[in-house]
Design a protein around this motif. Structure first.
Motif, mmCIF file in Angstrom:
data_model
loop_
_atom_site.group_PDB
_atom_site.id
_atom_site.type_symbol
_atom_site.label_atom_id
_atom_site.label_comp_id
_atom_site.label_asym_id
_atom_site.label_seq_id
_atom_site.Cartn_x
_atom_site.Cartn_y
_atom_site.Cartn_z
ATOM 1 N N ARG A 29 0.825 -1.198 0.000
ATOM 2 C CA ARG A 29 0.000 0.000 0.000
ATOM 3 C C ARG A 29 0.867 1.259 0.000
ATOM 4 O O ARG A 29 1.976 1.259 0.501
ATOM 5 C CB ARG A 29 -0.883 -0.044 1.255
ATOM 6 C CG ARG A 29 -1.823 1.089 1.443
ATOM 7 C CD ARG A 29 -2.729 0.933 2.668
ATOM 8 N NE ARG A 29 -1.971 0.982 3.907
ATOM 9 C CZ ARG A 29 -1.913 0.000 4.808
ATOM 10 N NH1 ARG A 29 -2.557 -1.125 4.608
ATOM 11 N NH2 ARG A 29 -1.217 0.143 5.901
ATOM 12 N N GLU A 39 -4.144 0.941 -2.467
ATOM 13 C CA GLU A 39 -3.725 -0.455 -2.387
ATOM 14 C C GLU A 39 -2.972 -0.811 -3.668
ATOM 15 O O GLU A 39 -3.385 -0.436 -4.765
ATOM 16 C CB GLU A 39 -4.941 -1.372 -2.225
ATOM 17 C CG GLU A 39 -5.733 -1.134 -0.957
ATOM 18 C CD GLU A 39 -4.952 -1.451 0.304
ATOM 19 O OE1 GLU A 39 -4.174 -2.425 0.302
ATOM 20 O OE2 GLU A 39 -5.123 -0.715 1.297
ATOM 21 N N LYS A 41 -1.826 -3.550 -6.225
ATOM 22 C CA LYS A 41 -2.110 -4.906 -6.684
ATOM 23 C C LYS A 41 -0.968 -5.468 -7.529
ATOM 24 O O LYS A 41 -0.797 -6.662 -7.647
ATOM 25 C CB LYS A 41 -3.420 -4.923 -7.454
ATOM 26 C CG LYS A 41 -4.597 -4.547 -6.559
ATOM 27 C CD LYS A 41 -5.880 -4.534 -7.295
ATOM 28 C CE LYS A 41 -7.065 -4.140 -6.465
ATOM 29 N NZ LYS A 41 -6.900 -3.354 -5.318
ATOM 30 N N ASN A 42 -0.192 -4.589 -8.119
ATOM 31 C CA ASN A 42 0.984 -5.006 -8.880
ATOM 32 C C ASN A 42 2.057 -3.928 -8.774
ATOM 33 O O ASN A 42 1.852 -2.895 -8.166
ATOM 34 C CB ASN A 42 0.625 -5.290 -10.350
ATOM 35 C CG ASN A 42 0.051 -4.077 -11.058
ATOM 36 O OD1 ASN A 42 0.344 -2.941 -10.711
ATOM 37 N ND2 ASN A 42 -0.782 -4.309 -12.039
#
Length: 127
Positions: A29, A39, A41-42
């Motif tokens: 994050r 957040e 995610k990748n």
């Protein structure tokens, strides 16, 4: 001396991007100033599209990384944070380096204030 706040934001974004892409830990994050977060995610976050309502870039407070065991680390987007993310220093060394830099900043500020007050006192005394 003129200093643009955009440069601070751009430096923060550049270092955060390097931390995310080069970290040996999993980036989880981004915490932004103003108690908001993104957040991750990748590792391919597009910083160009992260603009606030007024068109400016949000200032990144810290990057949250997670190791293989699940322990979370909060690091600031700075050179020491990048060194920790790359595995060059431990988290304990990162924290010590950050405290040392804060102490230097406080010391320089106090020295500048003391010099300013002493020169003001000298001008008042001799004039």
């Amino acid at each position: 001396m003129c200093f643009s706040y955009d440069q601070i934001e751009l430096q923060s974004h550049r270092l955060a991007k390097q931390i995310i892409q080069q970290s040996k830990h999993n980036p989880v994050r981004l915490n932004l100033v103003g108690n908001s977060s993104i957040e991750l995610k990748n590792r391919n976050l597009e910083f160009d599209k992260m603009q606030t309502q007024d068109g400016s870039l949000p200032l990144i407070k810290n990057v949250i990384l997670q190791d293989q065991v699940g322990k979370l680390y909060s690091i600031e987007p700075c050179e020491n944070g990048l060194k920790f993310a790359q595995g060059e220093i431990t988290y304990k060394e990162y924290l010590q380096n950050q405290k040392g830099e804060n102490k230097k900043l406080i010391g320089f500020s106090l020295a500048f204030i003391t010099l300013f007050l002493a020169s003001g006192w000298g001008l008042v005394t001799f004039l």
